[in-house]
Design a protein around this motif. Sequence first.
Motif, short mmCIF file in Angstrom:
data_model
loop_
_atom_site.label_atom_id
_atom_site.label_comp_id
_atom_site.label_asym_id
_atom_site.label_seq_id
_atom_site.Cartn_x
_atom_site.Cartn_y
_atom_site.Cartn_z
N SER A 54 0.81 -1.21 0.04
CA SER A 54 0.13 0.09 -0.01
C SER A 54 0.88 1.26 0.04
CB SER A 54 -0.78 -0.05 1.33
OG SER A 54 -1.81 1.28 1.27
N ALA A 57 2.36 1.64 -3.41
CA ALA A 57 1.15 2.36 -4.31
C ALA A 57 0.69 3.66 -4.01
CB ALA A 57 0.23 1.11 -4.40
N THR A 58 0.83 4.10 -3.05
CA THR A 58 0.16 5.40 -2.57
C THR A 58 1.19 6.43 -2.20
OG1 THR A 58 -0.52 4.72 -0.40
CG2 THR A 58 -2.19 4.19 -2.03
N GLN A 59 2.14 6.42 -1.56
CA GLN A 59 2.94 7.14 -1.04
C GLN A 59 3.99 7.90 -1.90
OE1 GLN A 59 5.34 5.91 2.49
NE2 GLN A 59 3.45 5.43 3.70
N LYS A 63 7.16 6.06 -6.68
CA LYS A 63 7.05 5.73 -8.29
C LYS A 63 7.94 4.65 -8.82
CE LYS A 63 5.31 7.78 -12.62
NZ LYS A 63 5.05 8.98 -13.02
N ARG A 66 6.89 1.14 -8.37
CA ARG A 66 5.55 0.73 -8.75
C ARG A 66 5.52 -0.24 -10.16
NH1 ARG A 66 3.21 6.47 -7.36
NH2 ARG A 66 3.39 6.24 -5.30
#
Length: 139
Positions: A54, A57-59, A63, A66
């Motif tokens: 998570s 994917a979100t912080q 990038k 990912r």
Amino acid sequence: MADILSSQARPQEDATITVRIIKSFKFRTERSLVLHHLNLKTTTVAQLKELAKSAIATQPGWKPYRTVSLDPDTLKLYTKAHGSKTSNLIINLDHDDWILNDEEKPLSELGFENETEVSFFNREDYEAFKLNPETSWDV
């Protein structure tokens, strides 16, 4: 007053651990994800994997991690606070018994304590690296 080790300074219900997310064994690329206020008595191996995925994917700043090729699926104990570290800068290649295979086991039952470090990586890449542990820096 006796000195308290940092591994014992926080209760297991409020620990800080580091997840070393390995992108490439060959190029020794990893990034550390520090998780604060983790309850080691209730957090399972599967939940720790999901927390790390998570965050990737979100912080912001994750990038480059990912990519589909990363796909981490395995956790392995790297070191505990005040314990010895491996000479390999990316992962400890010995102690395959430190791989966390039981998804439902709470981290405290696996010996986690405050300031434990664990590696998160793709198992297939790890097995290939073990067969030929050369890095781009060794050539």
